[in-house]
Scaffold this motif. Structure first.
Motif, PDB file in Angstrom:
ATOM      1  N   PHE A   1      -8.981 -11.863  -0.064  1.00 17.38           N
ATOM      2  CA  PHE A   1     -10.340 -11.453  -0.409  1.00 17.38           C
ATOM      3  C   PHE A   1     -10.841 -12.246  -1.615  1.00 17.38           C
ATOM      4  N   LEU A   2     -12.097 -12.086  -1.961  1.00 19.68           N
ATOM      5  CA  LEU A   2     -12.708 -12.848  -3.044  1.00 19.68           C
ATOM      6  C   LEU A   2     -12.091 -12.544  -4.408  1.00 19.68           C
ATOM      7  N   ASP A   3     -11.442 -11.393  -4.544  1.00 23.96           N
ATOM      8  CA  ASP A   3     -10.799 -11.040  -5.812  1.00 23.96           C
ATOM      9  C   ASP A   3      -9.305 -11.350  -5.806  1.00 23.96           C
ATOM     10  N   ASP A   4      -8.857 -12.140  -4.835  1.00 22.03           N
ATOM     11  CA  ASP A   4      -7.462 -12.608  -4.714  1.00 22.03           C
ATOM     12  C   ASP A   4      -6.495 -11.570  -4.156  1.00 22.03           C
ATOM     13  N   MET A   5      -6.954 -10.381  -3.832  1.00 22.95           N
ATOM     14  CA  MET A   5      -6.083  -9.434  -3.135  1.00 22.95           C
ATOM     15  C   MET A   5      -5.877  -9.923  -1.709  1.00 22.95           C
ATOM     16  N   THR A   6      -4.674  -9.763  -1.190  1.00 23.47           N
ATOM     17  CA  THR A   6      -4.396 -10.191   0.180  1.00 23.47           C
ATOM     18  C   THR A   6      -4.568  -9.030   1.150  1.00 23.47           C
ATOM     19  N   VAL A   7      -4.697  -9.358   2.422  1.00 20.74           N
ATOM     20  CA  VAL A   7      -4.775  -8.331   3.461  1.00 20.74           C
ATOM     21  C   VAL A   7      -3.490  -7.499   3.462  1.00 20.74           C
ATOM     22  N   GLU A   8      -2.369  -8.151   3.271  1.00 16.77           N
ATOM     23  CA  GLU A   8      -1.089  -7.429   3.238  1.00 16.77           C
ATOM     24  C   GLU A   8      -1.042  -6.428   2.091  1.00 16.77           C
ATOM     25  N   GLU A   9      -1.539  -6.825   0.922  1.00 15.08           N
ATOM     26  CA  GLU A   9      -1.564  -5.918  -0.233  1.00 15.08           C
ATOM     27  C   GLU A   9      -2.484  -4.725   0.040  1.00 15.08           C
ATOM     28  N   LEU A  10      -3.637  -4.976   0.673  1.00 14.11           N
ATOM     29  CA  LEU A  10      -4.543  -3.872   1.010  1.00 14.11           C
ATOM     30  C   LEU A  10      -3.884  -2.944   2.019  1.00 14.11           C
ATOM     31  N   SER A  11      -3.213  -3.486   3.011  1.00  8.72           N
ATOM     32  CA  SER A  11      -2.501  -2.669   4.007  1.00  8.72           C
ATOM     33  C   SER A  11      -1.460  -1.787   3.339  1.00  8.72           C
ATOM     34  N   GLN A  12      -0.702  -2.357   2.419  1.00 10.04           N
ATOM     35  CA  GLN A  12       0.334  -1.595   1.712  1.00 10.04           C
ATOM     36  C   GLN A  12      -0.303  -0.491   0.874  1.00 10.04           C
ATOM     37  N   GLY A  13      -1.414  -0.790   0.223  1.00  7.05           N
ATOM     38  CA  GLY A  13      -2.082   0.203  -0.607  1.00  7.05           C
ATOM     39  C   GLY A  13      -2.660   1.351   0.192  1.00  7.05           C
ATOM     40  N   LEU A  14      -3.116   1.075   1.413  1.00  3.82           N
ATOM     41  CA  LEU A  14      -3.728   2.112   2.250  1.00  3.82           C
ATOM     42  C   LEU A  14      -2.713   2.813   3.143  1.00  3.82           C
ATOM     43  N   GLY A  15      -1.580   2.173   3.371  1.00  2.32           N
ATOM     44  CA  GLY A  15      -0.534   2.779   4.194  1.00  2.32           C
ATOM     45  C   GLY A  15      -0.758   2.636   5.689  1.00  2.32           C
ATOM     46  N   VAL A  16      -1.708   1.808   6.081  1.00  7.21           N
ATOM     47  CA  VAL A  16      -1.959   1.534   7.507  1.00  7.21           C
ATOM     48  C   VAL A  16      -2.282   0.047   7.653  1.00  7.21           C
ATOM     49  N   PRO A  17      -2.074  -0.532   8.828  1.00  8.40           N
ATOM     50  CA  PRO A  17      -2.423  -1.938   9.023  1.00  8.40           C
ATOM     51  C   PRO A  17      -3.924  -2.176   8.855  1.00  8.40           C
ATOM     52  N   VAL A  18      -4.247  -3.268   8.192  1.00  6.21           N
ATOM     53  CA  VAL A  18      -5.637  -3.713   8.061  1.00  6.21           C
ATOM     54  C   VAL A  18      -5.802  -4.933   8.954  1.00  6.21           C
ATOM     55  N   ILE A  19      -6.772  -4.872   9.871  1.00  5.20           N
ATOM     56  CA  ILE A  19      -6.928  -5.917  10.887  1.00  5.20           C
ATOM     57  C   ILE A  19      -8.300  -6.570  10.753  1.00  5.20           C
ATOM     58  N   PRO A  20      -8.352  -7.819  10.288  1.00  4.47           N
ATOM     59  CA  PRO A  20      -9.627  -8.546  10.263  1.00  4.47           C
ATOM     60  C   PRO A  20     -10.061  -8.882  11.690  1.00  4.47           C
TER      61      PRO A  20
END
Length: 238
Positions: free
Chosen positions: A204-223
């Motif tokens: 993302f624009l703030d350097d967070m990765t999709v994997e990091e967001l998935s881990q933080g939310l506890g579910v897969p994040v799918i672009p």
């Protein structure tokens, strides 16, 4: 605006198409000239002015040349024009006709879908504030035509990073997504527009990765690509 359009129209076909887009005003404007977003009435005025001149260009030159972005129609509270209004979608990358094309493609995917679609596990979609209602509407219509009931939520994510006046999905950040989705009923996965990520990356624009967001939310994040067929396949699995 009128003078600018007339000057550009005189250069047709060297100037083939022009998008009219509201300026994106972030909250980082200390010391800059004071500007504010368009009101609904002002946005309606811009849409009316551009459409009127575009109709004149169509009659005289065979092309509208000028189009307002989807964001202007949403700000104005106006329905998006129909598919043929956008001609060849020459300004798609500038957000002109993107939502209408998404709906058209989604309808096409429905027409070629199997007669029976297996039940879909609960899921959620995160997107910008501007497009969230429209996205929910077209997905509901697609599900109804497929005789399928979906258990899902569309979450409009407010842009605190750049400022609340930024309502498009393409400028959302991982930290805003994480903060506003955490603890929500997300189902088995979170879908989000591919254009929230840096081009060709999973960041993302703030350097967070999709994997990091998935881990933080506890579910897969799918672009998901900005494509109705891709959206249909991702949601329904067919």
């Amino acid at each position: 605006l009128q003078q600018s359009m007339e000057e550009l129209a005189a250069l047709y076909p060297q100037v083939k198409s022009v998008s009219v887009v509201p300026v994106g005003l972030t909250r980082h404007r200390q010391g800059l000239y004071p500007l504010r977003p368009y009101t609904e009435g002002e946005a309606q005025g811009v849409v009316d002015q551009v459409e009127a001149f575009a109709a004149q260009c169509l009659a005289e030159k065979g092309s509208r040349i000028f189009w307002c972005s989807d964001e202007f129609y949403l700000q104005a509270g106006r329905a998006l024009p129909e598919d043929d209004f956008y001609e060849e979608y020459t300004q798609l990358e500038n957000g002109v006709g993107m939502l209408r094309l998404l709906e058209t493609e989604l309808k096409g995917a429905v027409m070629t879908a199997p007669e029976e679609i297996p039940p879909v596990a609960p899921f959620s979609i995160a997107t910008g504030v501007a497009a969230a209602p429209f996205l929910g509407e077209i997905i509901d219509r697609a599900a109804a035509k497929c005789h399928t009931k979906l258990d899902y939520s569309v979450y409009p994510v407010v842009n605190h990073f750049f400022g609340e006046t930024i309502t498009v999905a393409g400028l959302l950040t991982g930290q805003d997504l994480l903060a506003q989705l955490k603890g929500k009923h997300l189902g088995t996965r979170v879908l989000l527009p591919q254009n929230t990520l840096r081009h060709g990356e999973t960041v993302f624009l703030d350097d967070m990765t999709v994997e990091e967001l998935s881990q933080g939310l506890g579910v897969p994040v799918i672009p998901v690509e900005q494509d109705g067929f891709a959206l249909f396949e991702t949601i329904f699995g067919v």
